[in-house]
Design a protein around this motif. Sequence first.
Motif, PDB file in Angstrom:
ATOM      1  N   ILE A  16       4.208  20.333   9.743  1.00  0.00           N
ATOM      2  CA  ILE A  16       4.779  20.198  11.088  1.00  0.00           C
ATOM      3  C   ILE A  16       6.285  20.284  10.893  1.00  0.00           C
ATOM      4  O   ILE A  16       6.919  19.369  10.397  1.00  0.00           O
ATOM      5  CB  ILE A  16       4.322  18.882  11.763  1.00  0.00           C
ATOM      6  CG1 ILE A  16       2.792  18.877  11.870  1.00  0.00           C
ATOM      7  CG2 ILE A  16       4.984  18.750  13.137  1.00  0.00           C
ATOM      8  CD1 ILE A  16       2.199  17.669  12.542  1.00  0.00           C
ATOM      9  N   GLY A  72       8.714  23.974  10.049  1.00  0.00           N
ATOM     10  CA  GLY A  72       8.775  25.022   9.009  1.00  0.00           C
ATOM     11  C   GLY A  72      10.201  25.511   8.835  1.00  0.00           C
ATOM     12  O   GLY A  72      10.455  26.700   8.680  1.00  0.00           O
ATOM     13  N   ASP A  85       5.660  24.919  14.384  1.00  0.00           N
ATOM     14  CA  ASP A  85       7.098  24.796  14.632  1.00  0.00           C
ATOM     15  C   ASP A  85       7.353  25.231  16.072  1.00  0.00           C
ATOM     16  O   ASP A  85       6.644  26.095  16.591  1.00  0.00           O
ATOM     17  CB  ASP A  85       7.895  25.682  13.651  1.00  0.00           C
ATOM     18  CG  ASP A  85       9.331  25.210  13.481  1.00  0.00           C
ATOM     19  OD1 ASP A  85       9.705  24.799  12.383  1.00  0.00           O
ATOM     20  OD2 ASP A  85      10.081  25.248  14.481  1.00  0.00           O
ATOM     21  N   ALA A 101       7.757  17.695   8.374  1.00  0.00           N
ATOM     22  CA  ALA A 101       9.069  18.196   7.922  1.00  0.00           C
ATOM     23  C   ALA A 101       9.965  18.438   9.130  1.00  0.00           C
ATOM     24  O   ALA A 101      10.565  19.499   9.291  1.00  0.00           O
ATOM     25  CB  ALA A 101       8.882  19.470   7.095  1.00  0.00           C
ATOM     26  N   LEU A 102      10.008  17.410  10.000  1.00  0.00           N
ATOM     27  CA  LEU A 102      10.866  17.448  11.193  1.00  0.00           C
ATOM     28  C   LEU A 102      12.105  16.618  10.930  1.00  0.00           C
ATOM     29  O   LEU A 102      12.080  15.712  10.095  1.00  0.00           O
ATOM     30  CB  LEU A 102      10.132  16.811  12.387  1.00  0.00           C
ATOM     31  CG  LEU A 102       8.834  17.468  12.848  1.00  0.00           C
ATOM     32  CD1 LEU A 102       8.149  16.565  13.871  1.00  0.00           C
ATOM     33  CD2 LEU A 102       9.117  18.845  13.436  1.00  0.00           C
ATOM     34  N   LYS A 103      13.187  16.873  11.666  1.00  0.00           N
ATOM     35  CA  LYS A 103      14.375  16.016  11.582  1.00  0.00           C
ATOM     36  C   LYS A 103      13.950  14.578  11.903  1.00  0.00           C
ATOM     37  O   LYS A 103      13.097  14.370  12.795  1.00  0.00           O
ATOM     38  CB  LYS A 103      15.432  16.481  12.594  1.00  0.00           C
ATOM     39  CG  LYS A 103      16.038  17.835  12.246  1.00  0.00           C
ATOM     40  CD  LYS A 103      17.130  17.700  11.192  1.00  0.00           C
ATOM     41  CE  LYS A 103      17.848  19.008  10.961  1.00  0.00           C
ATOM     42  NZ  LYS A 103      17.960  19.336   9.529  1.00  0.00           N
ATOM     43  N   ILE A 144       8.385  13.698   4.878  1.00  0.00           N
ATOM     44  CA  ILE A 144       9.568  13.909   4.029  1.00  0.00           C
ATOM     45  C   ILE A 144      10.847  13.563   4.806  1.00  0.00           C
ATOM     46  O   ILE A 144      11.949  13.870   4.357  1.00  0.00           O
ATOM     47  CB  ILE A 144       9.649  15.356   3.497  1.00  0.00           C
ATOM     48  CG1 ILE A 144       9.814  16.354   4.649  1.00  0.00           C
ATOM     49  CG2 ILE A 144       8.447  15.707   2.644  1.00  0.00           C
ATOM     50  CD1 ILE A 144      10.423  17.675   4.220  1.00  0.00           C
ATOM     51  N   ALA A 201      14.041  11.939   6.026  1.00  0.00           N
ATOM     52  CA  ALA A 201      14.988  10.996   5.422  1.00  0.00           C
ATOM     53  C   ALA A 201      15.057   9.726   6.261  1.00  0.00           C
ATOM     54  O   ALA A 201      15.150   9.790   7.493  1.00  0.00           O
ATOM     55  CB  ALA A 201      16.367  11.637   5.333  1.00  0.00           C
ATOM     56  N   PRO A 255      11.747  15.197  -1.184  1.00  0.00           N
ATOM     57  CA  PRO A 255      11.797  16.382  -2.062  1.00  0.00           C
ATOM     58  C   PRO A 255      13.208  16.979  -2.055  1.00  0.00           C
ATOM     59  O   PRO A 255      14.151  16.347  -1.571  1.00  0.00           O
ATOM     60  CB  PRO A 255      10.813  17.325  -1.374  1.00  0.00           C
ATOM     61  CG  PRO A 255      10.948  16.992   0.086  1.00  0.00           C
ATOM     62  CD  PRO A 255      11.422  15.557   0.193  1.00  0.00           C
ATOM     63  N   ASN A 256      13.362  18.166  -2.607  1.00  0.00           N
ATOM     64  CA  ASN A 256      14.637  18.885  -2.430  1.00  0.00           C
ATOM     65  C   ASN A 256      14.398  20.401  -2.399  1.00  0.00           C
ATOM     66  O   ASN A 256      13.313  20.879  -2.768  1.00  0.00           O
ATOM     67  CB  ASN A 256      15.702  18.457  -3.457  1.00  0.00           C
ATOM     68  CG  ASN A 256      15.374  18.830  -4.881  1.00  0.00           C
ATOM     69  OD1 ASN A 256      14.425  19.561  -5.150  1.00  0.00           O
ATOM     70  ND2 ASN A 256      16.169  18.337  -5.816  1.00  0.00           N
ATOM     71  N   THR A 257      15.408  21.151  -1.935  1.00  0.00           N
ATOM     72  CA  THR A 257      15.195  22.587  -1.672  1.00  0.00           C
ATOM     73  C   THR A 257      14.935  23.448  -2.919  1.00  0.00           C
ATOM     74  O   THR A 257      14.321  24.506  -2.778  1.00  0.00           O
ATOM     75  CB  THR A 257      16.368  23.211  -0.878  1.00  0.00           C
ATOM     76  OG1 THR A 257      17.593  22.937  -1.558  1.00  0.00           O
ATOM     77  CG2 THR A 257      16.434  22.680   0.537  1.00  0.00           C
TER      78      THR A 257
HETATM   79  N1  NDP Z   1      16.963  20.204   4.053  1.00  0.00           N
HETATM   80  C1  NDP Z   1      16.786  19.507   2.923  1.00  0.00           C
HETATM   81  O1  NDP Z   1      17.338  19.810   1.861  1.00  0.00           O
HETATM   82  C2  NDP Z   1      15.877  18.303   2.933  1.00  0.00           C
HETATM   83  C3  NDP Z   1      15.350  17.811   4.108  1.00  0.00           C
HETATM   84  N2  NDP Z   1      14.531  16.708   4.096  1.00  0.00           N
HETATM   85  C4  NDP Z   1      13.967  16.216   5.349  1.00  0.00           C
HETATM   86  O2  NDP Z   1      13.155  17.244   5.872  1.00  0.00           O
HETATM   87  C5  NDP Z   1      13.125  17.175   7.290  1.00  0.00           C
HETATM   88  C6  NDP Z   1      13.381  18.553   7.849  1.00  0.00           C
HETATM   89  O3  NDP Z   1      14.684  18.971   7.462  1.00  0.00           O
HETATM   90  P1  NDP Z   1      15.085  20.509   7.507  1.00  0.00           P
HETATM   91  O4  NDP Z   1      13.944  21.329   7.021  1.00  0.00           O
HETATM   92  O5  NDP Z   1      16.385  20.606   6.841  1.00  0.00           O
HETATM   93  O6  NDP Z   1      15.250  20.692   9.092  1.00  0.00           O
HETATM   94  P2  NDP Z   1      15.153  22.044   9.937  1.00  0.00           P
HETATM   95  O7  NDP Z   1      15.838  21.761  11.232  1.00  0.00           O
HETATM   96  O8  NDP Z   1      15.567  23.206   9.106  1.00  0.00           O
HETATM   97  O9  NDP Z   1      13.566  22.194  10.209  1.00  0.00           O
HETATM   98  C7  NDP Z   1      12.872  21.496  11.198  1.00  0.00           C
HETATM   99  C8  NDP Z   1      12.086  22.503  12.024  1.00  0.00           C
HETATM  100  O10 NDP Z   1      11.307  21.785  12.985  1.00  0.00           O
HETATM  101  C9  NDP Z   1      11.413  22.464  14.242  1.00  0.00           C
HETATM  102  N3  NDP Z   1      11.078  21.527  15.310  1.00  0.00           N
HETATM  103  C10 NDP Z   1      11.924  20.791  16.094  1.00  0.00           C
HETATM  104  N4  NDP Z   1      11.188  20.035  16.940  1.00  0.00           N
HETATM  105  C11 NDP Z   1       9.889  20.295  16.677  1.00  0.00           C
HETATM  106  C12 NDP Z   1       8.658  19.817  17.221  1.00  0.00           C
HETATM  107  N5  NDP Z   1       8.639  18.910  18.199  1.00  0.00           N
HETATM  108  N6  NDP Z   1       7.500  20.304  16.729  1.00  0.00           N
HETATM  109  C13 NDP Z   1       7.499  21.222  15.733  1.00  0.00           C
HETATM  110  N7  NDP Z   1       8.639  21.724  15.174  1.00  0.00           N
HETATM  111  C14 NDP Z   1       9.810  21.260  15.651  1.00  0.00           C
HETATM  112  C15 NDP Z   1      12.828  22.951  14.256  1.00  0.00           C
HETATM  113  O11 NDP Z   1      13.004  23.951  15.221  1.00  0.00           O
HETATM  114  P3  NDP Z   1      14.475  24.080  15.933  1.00  0.00           P
HETATM  115  O12 NDP Z   1      15.409  24.532  14.852  1.00  0.00           O
HETATM  116  O13 NDP Z   1      14.251  25.086  17.003  1.00  0.00           O
HETATM  117  O14 NDP Z   1      14.817  22.704  16.431  1.00  0.00           O
HETATM  118  C16 NDP Z   1      12.982  23.470  12.826  1.00  0.00           C
HETATM  119  O15 NDP Z   1      12.480  24.790  12.688  1.00  0.00           O
HETATM  120  C17 NDP Z   1      14.183  16.144   7.696  1.00  0.00           C
HETATM  121  O16 NDP Z   1      13.544  14.967   8.116  1.00  0.00           O
HETATM  122  C18 NDP Z   1      14.994  15.901   6.444  1.00  0.00           C
HETATM  123  O17 NDP Z   1      15.424  14.569   6.352  1.00  0.00           O
HETATM  124  C19 NDP Z   1      14.182  16.075   2.928  1.00  0.00           C
HETATM  125  C20 NDP Z   1      14.674  16.533   1.739  1.00  0.00           C
HETATM  126  C21 NDP Z   1      15.585  17.638   1.641  1.00  0.00           C
END
Ligand code: NDP
Length: 267
Positions: free
Chosen positions: A7, A9, A35, A69-71, A95, A97, A119-121
């Motif tokens: 959930i 991408g 997503d 994997a949502l914010k 995952i 934070a 995790p990490n990228t």
């Molecule tokens: N980036 C990193 O290096 C790391 C991140 N994390 C954790 O991973 C999580 C994701 O981070 P990251 O991948 O960087 O974030 P991103 O914003 O790149 O990815 C999140 C995705 O979720 C989509 N989204 C938003 N709302 C919804 C919803 N309601 N249902 C489904 N999809 C949705 C977003 O779309 P849109 O862009 O249109 O909003 C986006 O494509 C965070 O919680 C972060 O703390 C953990 C370790 C490392």
Amino acid sequence: MKTLGFIGGGNMGSAMLGGIIKAGLLKSEDITVADLSQAALDKVKEAHGVNVTTDSADVIKNCDAFIIALKPHIVAPALKPLAELVREDQLIISIAAGKQICQLEEIFGSDKKIVRIMPNTPALVGEGMAGICSNKNVSAEELDEVKKIFESFGEAEIVTEKLIDAVTGVSGSGPAYVFMFIEAMADAAVLEGMPRPQAYKFAAQTVLGSAKMVMETGMHPGALKDMVCSPAGTTIEAVKVLEEKGLRAAVIEAIHECTKKSIELSK
Ligand SMILES: NC(=O)C1=CN([C@@H]2O[C@H](COP(=O)(O)OP(=O)(O)OC[C@H]3O[C@@H](n4cnc5c(N)ncnc54)[C@H](OP(=O)(O)O)[C@@H]3O)[C@@H](O)[C@H]2O)C=CC1
Ligand SMILES: O=C(O)[C@@H]1CCC=N1
């Protein structure tokens, strides 16, 4: 576990997905990504041929386990309305934070199997580092299965939840500091006349090789540093400047602030 869902991408979701597919642990057809961003879905579909959906409910209904994997601030509003779809035998892997297991239990129920991972990228290239913990409903076998997934694209270690904020500081966010260091090294080489693409290669390969030496020799990083510093040589001149400019203090303080922010996010 036969089917896995994501959930979200985005950056981290797609990095893990790339790692899993590359490792061959699960087939594309057994993975579904949800997503809201069509651009993110198009990208993962084109790169990996996985199932995609804009409805997170599809993932919850159809997968044995799913990775959130949502914010962090999106997790509760997006998933609380879908919580009743989650089955007791399903693994919920977050995952996000700063999202504590107890907060995830508030969303999904304390009877659910919850795993929290940072995790990490570098997962994308099979060199990730992940810290893993879980609630009491997850069996040792299930935790091991999740660990194996994360080991398919790097290293993974079970840690206490108390340590997850430190994991965020050192490895979750860590790639950003390393990329800054590589960029700065390359800028320095450019300053000395090296073409930019060559400068990135020299800088990045030096970081890669140095990290490998720490991992493979098991020697103290300080001893490895000493091996490079010839008496009255070139390296010690650079080391002196890095000490004067406070490289170590800057890194320690930066990671401390990052860890503090991870703790704050959970409040
Ligand atoms: N980036 C990193 O290096 C790391 C991140 N994390 C954790 O991973 C999580 C994701 O981070 P990251 O991948 O960087 O974030 P991103 O914003 O790149 O990815 C999140 C995705 O979720 C989509 N989204 C938003 N709302 C919804 C919803 N309601 N249902 C489904 N999809 C949705 C977003 O779309 P849109 O862009 O249109 O909003 C986006 O494509 C965070 O919680 C972060 O703390 C953990 C370790 C490392
Ligand atoms: O910056 C962030 O909040 C996320 C968590 C770890 C890495 N990126």
